[in-house]
Scaffold this motif. Structure first.
Motif, PDB file in Angstrom:
ATOM      1  N   CYS A1652       0.810  -1.236   0.000  1.00 27.58           N
ATOM      2  CA  CYS A1652       0.000   0.000   0.000  1.00 27.58           C
ATOM      3  C   CYS A1652       0.829   1.265   0.000  1.00 27.58           C
ATOM      4  O   CYS A1652       0.296   2.370  -0.089  1.00 27.58           O
ATOM      5  N   THR A1653       2.079   1.111   0.104  1.00 27.69           N
ATOM      6  CA  THR A1653       2.924   2.305   0.236  1.00 27.69           C
ATOM      7  C   THR A1653       2.897   3.131  -1.019  1.00 27.69           C
ATOM      8  O   THR A1653       3.319   4.292  -1.012  1.00 27.69           O
ATOM      9  N   THR A1654       2.421   2.575  -2.102  1.00 25.63           N
ATOM     10  CA  THR A1654       2.379   3.346  -3.355  1.00 25.63           C
ATOM     11  C   THR A1654       1.137   4.222  -3.452  1.00 25.63           C
ATOM     12  O   THR A1654       0.921   4.907  -4.452  1.00 25.63           O
ATOM     13  N   SER A1655       0.282   4.188  -2.448  1.00 26.78           N
ATOM     14  CA  SER A1655      -0.965   4.945  -2.538  1.00 26.78           C
ATOM     15  C   SER A1655      -0.685   6.436  -2.579  1.00 26.78           C
ATOM     16  O   SER A1655       0.104   6.955  -1.795  1.00 26.78           O
ATOM     17  N   CYS A1661      -1.595   7.186   3.367  1.00 24.49           N
ATOM     18  CA  CYS A1661      -0.154   7.110   3.676  1.00 24.49           C
ATOM     19  C   CYS A1661       0.082   7.361   5.157  1.00 24.49           C
ATOM     20  O   CYS A1661       0.907   6.693   5.808  1.00 24.49           O
ATOM     21  N   LYS A1662      -0.596   8.300   5.700  1.00 27.19           N
ATOM     22  CA  LYS A1662      -0.422   8.630   7.120  1.00 27.19           C
ATOM     23  C   LYS A1662      -0.875   7.477   7.990  1.00 27.19           C
ATOM     24  O   LYS A1662      -0.169   7.047   8.926  1.00 27.19           O
ATOM     25  N   LEU A1664      -1.098   4.395   7.058  1.00 25.48           N
ATOM     26  CA  LEU A1664      -0.172   3.269   6.774  1.00 25.48           C
ATOM     27  C   LEU A1664       1.110   3.416   7.570  1.00 25.48           C
ATOM     28  O   LEU A1664       1.640   2.435   8.127  1.00 25.48           O
ATOM     29  N   ARG A1665       1.567   4.638   7.657  1.00 25.25           N
ATOM     30  CA  ARG A1665       2.795   4.887   8.413  1.00 25.25           C
ATOM     31  C   ARG A1665       2.641   4.506   9.864  1.00 25.25           C
ATOM     32  O   ARG A1665       3.492   3.838  10.455  1.00 25.25           O
TER      33      ARG A1665
END
Length: 1687
Positions: A1652-1655, A1661-1662, A1664-1665
């Motif tokens: 998912c880091t490519t979103s 992204c936040k 996910l982090r």
């Protein structure tokens, strides 16, 4: 004979004068006549001796008188003129001083005789003879005869002076002889000297008088005897020495004696004998030439020529006849008959004119002596076989008059050279007026061209003969023109006057009315005489007077004739001799009318009654030219008016087309006719008809028209067709004539009753003829618009008005005829009849009577009767006058009517619908006046009449406003009854006690109550009138009256009110309304705009139904206490309910609704003292003084058993409940669908107002029946409520009933339904256990209501649209908006469950499950609910219910097994609805909804999961699934393009779910605590996250550069946050609590996160982090693992 001179001075002077004369004589004879001288001296000495002997010289002179006169005798013998004169002078002195003796007188007569024979001093001789005989009675017997002979002989000398003087002397001496008899008769006769009269002696003529006579009478007898002898040309017996004698002089002497001394002839039979035997035959003999002679006739073939009558003889004979008849009739009856017959014969036309005039003069002298006429009649006319002398006299005079005009030989047109001596030449006349000369024309008679003047006038009662006085005429005198006619004219007038005096008596003065002097109490004999006087004279008088009247040209002569005719007619009337009376009246009538005026009644009367009235000379021939007669009549009298004749029924058409002329004489005769009728109306009898007919024709010709009161006035307008011309002179007379006419009928007040009836009969007959004429000949004579003669009607009125003081006598005949006139088809005649009737009624009511009118019931009824009779005449003009009269009567006499009120009210109320509006208005004015002004004085027994009349005006259909006002009058009347109740009640009771069988209202009820009943009944009739406005007003008035004044009625009366007024009213209204038309009647309404709710009869009757039923119900409510005592109240109650039910089921919305309102009205009847109906009763109670025995007197009511009363009440209310159910069931029954199709729009569906009223009726009804209300009743109630709520609204009405969306509220029907449920709930809650068993049913009902909020019910097969979809009125049916209703039902469910959750019945009936099941419906719809507020309220309510019910369910789990699954499904359907939130939902609303969802999760957490041990495991699993599902965001759209979804992700809800899951995880609990829940929750959570992440990565890869929709990004962010939170929790949990499979799933998730880091989304992204940071602790194995060397 002793000298009467006693004065010595006179005697002395006489002696001295004699001595002087003697001395002169002595001186004169000294030369030639010594013997004279010697004798003179001797006498002188003698005289001196007498004077010296005695003081009384006269006593000495008389005895010596023979000696004393001797010288004078001797002196006369000398024939010396001077001496003779001296001697005669001296002798006269002696004679005049009565100083001679008988011897001396004889000597003197001898001396005079000698001188007479010598022809000396003839005048002196006559003078001496007069003195000698007249001074005293010395000269008698033969000496007297000698003296008379001396004078007679001197009369026949040749000297005219001597002749005339001698004639005078003879007359004087003859008179003196008879005067001596008069004087002698004054001296009483000694009885011894009387002797009987010897007829034989009388018959034997001699020179000696009868022995029965005294000396003077004997001389007179002999003188009269010789006079008769001399006239008869015979020798005298006593007057010896007569040498010649003229018959004329002898007749004069006889006439003088007979005239001057009738007493002698009447007193002495000897003289009477002379009359009979001498005078009468002599007269008859001397008349012979006059009888035989015929003027102008050829001499008969007789050997002796006929002697012509000699005027002097005839004239003197007639004078004697006149004297004989005048003075000696009583002793010469037979002879007078002959004389009178001769007189009549002398009138023959064959006799010389002078002879006829002489006879007329005698007859005139006789006619002025009434006593003679009486004697004639008694002696001749009244005798069977006697000559009708009086009749012959009258007829003879009449014939003479006619002969003057009719004898052709005497006509002025004669061609003889000699002008007739009977006529003059008439003056030139034009139009009845003389031309030229400027002189007033001579009074005259003119007939058939013969003009005869009136040459003299004679004062009434006097005879002034002209030719009878011509004693010096030898030849017949020339008779003046017109003398005979004038004389005959006056003769007739005197005959009439004398007859009047005989019949009536002599009037005191001329101005005195003749009738006032009429003889009273006459005997039968006198009566017979009077009648014979009339019978003998009337024919002749009438013929002659009629002719004279016709021929007269002089006003005064005309007046004299008219006066005589009037007078005679009056006499006939007084004697009740109808034939002559009518004949004279007819003659007057004819004279009043124009010439040749054809009036059948006059001709027929004259012909029938008087067959011999006119002689042949007087009769008019049929061939006579009428025009010439008219012309002659114009010449006789001035024409003063020209007019049209009045048509008569007996004449052919066109007979009266020409104009007729009235002359001044006609007017004069009219005045006379009026005078006859005025003065002698009492004796006219049937002749009134003649008089009135004539007056009617005259009035018509003159143009007089009737005016107010019956008087006549000159018509201002004279039609062109009439050709009427009235001269100025008559125009000024018309008011006078009209006034005379009026006075004539005014004078009828002085007539007796019989005469009055004759007058009235004549007027009625005359009027009937006019009516008949107007019927039959109206087309022929005049147009229908022309006015017939109204004379008779007008005069009937005038007569009636002046005779009101004896109204009983005339009222019926007059008014009966006038009523006939009122029915005549001719308007003018009809209106005058009505005018007369009404005027008389008004006058009669205002008249002052001896007994007051209001005390004389019979008279008052009689007077008002004709006014009432007019009601039966249909013509409007008659009714109009009648009603105007009534109005005036009320104004003027209303206070005196008393017992006349029924008649007056009957007249006012005699109206029908055929009459015009004006009539009804006029009648109603009278009624208003009665009600406003006269009610207090109308006797109470007649008040019911007022009610009935007012009701009639209400029922008439010509004038709506009057009907409405009449209803108002009924209210005023009722108010009057109430205010005067004590007086009316007492008077009615008194009247009933006085006359038990009278018409006083009453019977089974008291009279006063019966009066009220009549009022109510009439108002009830008005309540069913055909006109809606009347029905409405009457209904309001009826019930207001009952409400206001019903308290005065007794209980029995109330029973009648109920059964005879109220229920019949309901029945009639129902019957009429059911048959009323439902089609708009354009003809009835016209152009008037009428609201659509009232534009048909059916709709208008609906209003009446409403009013009637409401009024009856209100009455039942207000008067319940009274009505319950009437005995059959239950029957009345049932009947009232039946009417309510029938009307409630009616298809008319207005009626059905009103029925329910009435139902509600009667349901307010309760015993609660606070109830408003009791307040009304208190207000309506009568005052304390009339409470006795009245219906409101509750204190006297029988005590009632409470149990019995309650049972009765319950039965009544049970019946009401059944009616309510019937109405509800019937009204809410869905319409049938024909053929399986939906019903059409025309089907009847009850209105919302009706249904609302129906439901609103339940609470008050329930208050009465709740003690017997059972579950079955509740079921029926529920059924009604459900179906009532299902009823849709008509599309046209929906905007007025269904609220719009901004202000959504419940409808009245829904409110009523909820109110009904609340009442029921309260009753159940406070009721016994048996009632509380109804809790489940109540919950079922309320939950059904809740369902309506989201699932709109259908009403049968009707297709209805939802209320939100209505766009205009084109939709047939619209469903109600149930949202507010359902929401209130929800609240009621919550509240009810709050108090009844633990009730065993509620538990056993699974009420909680039913609630959850019902709530599931709106909760599952959530955003698709009709109203967003619904699901919010329901979820909150569910939470509240669960808050109460879950503890009960946990305790009594067995009863709630099925509830848990239903609850789980409900929560799932609500938290995860099938329909997402609408896109229009605002963020605030979304957050509010999310908070609600969170609130539900909190409830799960607190009330369910916290007690999981007591809750079925399956239910817990379902709950965990819900929480698991809610803990992660799930997008509602897979679309790549969605801009709003991210705003509406339930982040807080997910968080709450996740936290709830974690709360029951291993974090805070030991492994043993709810381990199953934790493992289950973590495993399902991780699996779900992994699915979302993988799907997101795949979609993002596929989308390329296009970002995913925001909801997808928000879902991904949510999942990442959940992973972050889970990892933290796992790390913090005790190691033993997390199983390996959990960690394995955590680690398997990591690669997916890395993908998912490519979103490109910052939020992803936040998140996910943060998640990847949590894996930092998991990158190295845990310490335990490393230490132990295990993996």
């Amino acid at each position: 004979m002793a000298s009467p001179l006693k004065d010595p001075q006179i005697a002395k002077k006489l002696v001295e004068s004699l001595q002087g004369d003697l001395r002169s004589l002595s001186a004169e004879g000294k030369r030639k006549y010594p013997h004279v001288k010697e004798a003179s001296e001797q006498i002188q000495l003698k005289l001196r001796t007498i004077c010296t002997k005695s003081e009384d010289v006269m006593s000495g002179l008389v005895p010596a008188s023979a000696e004393i006169i001797q010288p004078f005798v001797m002196g006369c013998d000398t024939k010396n003129p001077k001496i003779v004169q001296l001697c005669l002078t001296s002798v006269q002195k002696l004679i005049s001083h009565e100083a001679i003796s008988v011897t001396a007188a004889d000597n003197i007569l001898g001396m005079l005789w000698n001188l007479m024979e010598a022809g000396l001093e003839e005048l002196k001789l006559l003078q001496t003879a007069i003195i000698l005989i007249t001074t005293n009675s010395v000269v008698q017997h033969d000496s007297l005869a000698k003296a008379l002979v001396l004078c007679f002989r001197l009369h026949f000398t040749k000297d005219s002076t001597t002749i005339n003087t001698a004639a005078a002397t003879i007359k004087h001496l003859v008179s003196c002889v008879f005067e001596r008899v008069v004087t002698e008769d004054k001296v009483p006769l000694q009885a011894s000297t009387t002797s009987e009269v010897s007829l034989e002696e009388l018959k034997n003529h001699s020179k000696t008088p009868p022995h029965s006579l005294r000396p003077c009478a004997g001389d007179a007898y002999l003188l009269f005897q010789d006079l008769c002898q001399l006239v008869n040309a015979d020798q005298p017996f006593w007057l010896v020495g007569m040498t010649e004698m003229t018959r004329t002089f002898g007749l004069e002497l006889l006439e003088a004696v007979l005239t001057a001394f009738p007493q002698i002839f009447l007193q002495h039979k000897e003289f009477s004998f002379q009359l009979k035997e001498k005078v009468c035959p002599l007269v008859i003999k001397l008349f012979s030439p006059s009888l035989k002679y015929r003027q102008g006739m050829p001499p008969p073939p007789s050997p002796t020529p006929v002697e012509r009558p000699f005027f002097p003889i005839v004239m003197r004979l007639l004078r004697i006849v006149c004297a004989l008849i005048k003075h000696y009739y009583c002793i010469l009856v037979t002879e007078c008959e002959i004389f009178l017959s001769l007189l009549v014969k002398f009138l023959d036309s064959e006799k010389p004119n002078w002879q006829r005039c002489l006879a007329l003069e005698v007859l005139h002298k006789l006619s002025v002596q009434p006593d003679l006429l009486r004697s004639f009649t008694q002696s001749y006319d009244m005798k069977l076989h006697s000559t009708k002398i009086f009749r012959d006299i009258v007829n003879g005079v009449g014939t003479y008059i006619q002969s003057q005009f009719m004898n052709p030989s005497l006509s002025t047109t004669t061609t003889s050279n000699k002008t007739p001596d009977t006529h003059g030449t008439p003056p030139a006349l034009v139009g009845g007026l003389p031309v030229g000369g400027g002189v007033t024309p001579q009074a005259a008679f003119m007939y058939r061209g013969v003009w005869i003047p009136i040459v003299f006038t004679v004062p009434a009662g006097q005879a002034r003969p002209t030719y009878l006085e011509m004693l010096d005429k030898v030849d017949p005198p020339t008779i003046a023109d017109g003398y005979g006619l004038s004389l005959a004219f006056y003769c007739l007038l005197e005959v009439v006057k004398s007859v009047r005096i005989l019949v009536q008596g002599e009037p005191v003065n001329e101005n005195q009315s003749q009738t006032s002097s009429i003889k009273k109490n006459i005997s039968a004999e006198e009566r017979g005489l009077d009648e014979e006087l009339i019978n003998s004279s009337w024919c002749g008088l009438l013929a002659a007077l009629s002719l004279l009247l016709d021929a007269s040209t002089d006003e005064s002569a005309t007046e004299a004739v008219l006066k005589s005719m009037k007078m005679f007619g009056e006499l006939c009337g007084e004697l009740e001799m109808t034939t002559p009376r009518d004949a004279f009246i007819t003659a007057l009538c004819k004279a009043s009318l124009p010439p040749h005026y054809t009036l059948t009644i006059l001709n027929s009367t004259a012909a029938a009654q008087n067959p011999g009235l006119q002689s042949k000379d007087h009769s008019r021939s049929s061939s006579q030219d009428l025009a010439s007669l008219a012309t002659e009549s114009v010449e006789r009298s001035q024409v003063v008016a020209v007019g049209t004749p009045l048509p008569t029924a007996s004449l052919p058409a066109g007979a009266h087309q020409g104009p007729v002329m009235l002359t001044a004489k006609n007017i004069q005769c009219m005045r006379s006719l009026l005078s006859v009728a005025h003065c002698n109306g009492g004796v006219l009898g049937t002749a009134w008809h003649l008089v009135l007919t004539t007056l009617q024709h005259l009035v018509w010709i003159l143009g007089l028209k009737p005016s107010a009161g019956g008087s006549l006035k000159a018509s201002q307008q004279i039609s062109d067709s009439s050709n009427a011309v009235i001269t100025t002179a008559v125009m000024s007379d018309l008011p006078v004539l009209a006034s005379m006419l009026s006075r004539l009928f005014e004078s009828s007040q002085y007539l007796d009753e019989v005469a009055l009836h004759h007058l009235i009969d004549a007027l009625c007959k005359l009027s009937s003829e006019s009516m008949e004429l107007a019927y039959t000949n109206r087309v022929l004579y005049f147009s229908w618009d022309a006015e017939p003669s109204l004379f008779a009607v007008a005069k009937l009125l005038e007569t009636g008005l002046v005779n009101l003081h004896r109204v009983e006598v005339l009222w019926r005949p007059v008014t009966n005829h006038l009523l006939e006139v009122c029915q005549h088809p001719h308007q003018g005649m009809r209106c005058w009849g009505a005018e007369a009737v009404t005027t008389m009624v008004k006058a009669a009511l205002s008249h002052k009577y001896d007994t007051e009118l209001h005390q004389n019931v019979k008279l008052q009824s009689m007077i008002l009767g004709p006014l009432q009779e007019l009601s039966y005449i249909p013509q409007a003009d008659i009714r109009q006058r009648q009603l105007e009269c009534v109005l005036q009567v009320l104004h003027n006499n209303g206070d005196k009517l008393v017992h006349g009120w029924p008649l007056i009210l009957g007249v006012i109320g005699a109206l029908n619908n055929d009459q015009g509006e004006k009539l009804i208005q006029t009648a109603f004015q009278s009624l208003q006046l009665v009600v406003t002004d006269y009610l207090p004085i109308i006797p109470c027994v007649y008040l019911q009449n007022c009610v009935e009349v007012a009701a009639k005006f209400g029922l008439q259909n010509r004038e709506l406003n009057i009907s409405l006002t009449a209803i108002g009058l009924l209210w005023n009347i009722s108010d009057f009854f109430y205010q005067n109740r004590q007086r009316i009640e007492s008077e009615l009771a008194a009247a009933q006690s006085r006359e038990p069988g009278s018409d006083v209202p009453g019977g089974e009820v008291p009279p006063f109550d019966a009066l009220w009943m009549s009022l109510y009944v009439k108002q009830g009739e008005l309540c069913v009138d055909q006109r809606p406005a009347v029905r409405k007003s009457a209904g309001q008035t009826l019930f207001s009256t009952i409400s206001a004044h019903g308290g005065l009625l007794q209980t029995n009366t109330w029973k009648k009110v109920v059964w005879q007024v109220l229920f019949p009213l309901l029945e009639n209204v129902q019957k009429l309304s059911s048959t009323a038309s439902n089609v708009k009647d354009e003809a009835a309404t016209g152009n008037i705009l009428i609201h659509h709710s009232r534009d048909t009869a059916e709709k208008q009757w609906a209003e009446t139904c409403v009013l009637s039923l409401a009024g009856v119900a209100r009455t039942f409510n207000a008067k319940r206490k009274v009505l319950q005592t009437i005995g059959d109240f239950p029957r009345a109650w049932s009947l009232l309910l039946e009417y309510i039910e029938t009307n409630a089921m009616c298809n008319n919305a207005e009626v059905s609704l009103a029925a329910l309102k009435s139902f509600q009205e009667i349901l307010q009847m309760s015993g609660d003292p606070k109830d408003k109906s009791d307040d009304l009763l208190t207000l309506m109670k009568p005052p304390s003084e009339v409470v006795m025995s009245r219906s409101e007197d509750t204190s006297k009511a029988l005590p009632r058993s409470s149990s019995k009363d309650s049972d009765l009440d319950l039965a009544l209310w049970t019946a009401a409940w059944k009616v309510w159910l019937n109405i509800g069931t019937s009204a809410t029954k869905p319409p049938p669908s024909p053929g399986g199709k939906a019903p059409d729009r025309g089907v009847y569906v009850p209105s919302q107002a009706f249904l609302t009223a129906l439901i609103q009726t339940f609470p008050p009804l329930f208050e009465h029946i709740k003690t017997r209300f059972v579950a079955a009743d509740l079921q029926k109630l529920s059924s009604v409520l459900k179906t009532a709520l299902c009823v849709p609204v008509h599309g046209d009405a929906s905007p007025f009933i269904i609220p719009s969306f901004p202000d959504v509220t419940t409808t009245p029907l829904q409110e009523a339904s909820l109110a009904a449920m609340e009442v029921l709930i309260k009753a159940v809650q406070s009721g016994p256990e048996s009632m509380q068993s109804m809790y489940p049913d109540i919950f079922d009902q309320l939950l059904t209501f809740v369902e309506f909020g989201v699932r709109v019910p259908k009403f049968g097969q009707l297709e209805a649209k939802a209320f939100g979809a209505v766009k205009g009125p084109q939709v047939d049916w619209v469903t109600m908006n149930f949202v507010p209703f359902a929401e209130k039902s929800v609240e009621m469910v919550v509240n009810l469950y709050g108090v009844s959750a633990k009730h065993p019945v509620v538990v056993q009936a699974h009420v909680l499950q039913k609630i959850i099941q019902t709530f599931r419906l709106p909760l599952s719809y959530k955003y698709t609910c009709p109203s967003p507020s619904t699901w919010v309220l329901v979820i909150n309510s569910l939470l509240t219910v669960l808050g109460v019910g879950l503890p009960v369910a946990r305790k009594q789990g067995a009863a709630f097994q099925d509830m848990w699954g239903e609850l789980a499904r409900t929560l799932e359907d609500f938290l995860f609805p099938k329909q997402p939130s609408p896109s229009t939902l605002s963020m605030e609303d979304f957050q509010r909804d999310e908070a609600i969802d969170c609130k539900v999760i909190q409830m799960i957490r607190d009330d369910i999961l916290s007690y999981s041990s007591t809750i079925p495991a399956d239910f817990v699993k379902q709950i965990m699934k819900l929480l698991n599902r809610g803990s992660i965001h799930s997008t509602s759209s897979d679309s790549f393009i969605d801009t709003d979804s991210s705003k509406k992700l339930r982040e807080e809800f997910a968080k709450t779910c996740f936290e709830t899951l974690l709360q029951f995880s291993f974090i805070n609990k030991s492994k043993g605590e709810e381990g199953g829940i934790t493992k289950m929750a973590v495993m399902s959570l991780l699996q779900r996250c992994q699915e979302v992440v993988r799907k997101h990565v795949d979609d993002e890869r596929l989308s390329g550069k296009c970002p995913l929709p925001r909801p997808r990004l928000a879902e991904m962010a949510s999942v990442l946050k959940a992973i972050t939170t889970l990892l933290r929790s796992l790390k913090q949990a005790p190691p033993g609590n997390v199983e390996k499979p959990v960690w394995k799933l955590v680690l398997q998730l990591y690669p997916c996160l890395v993908d998912c880091t490519t979103s490109p989304s910052p939020s992803v992204c936040k998140a996910l982090r943060d998640a990847l940071h949590e894996y930092a602790d998991l990158l190295s194995p845990p310490a335990t693992v490393i230490t132990n060397g295990t993996t």
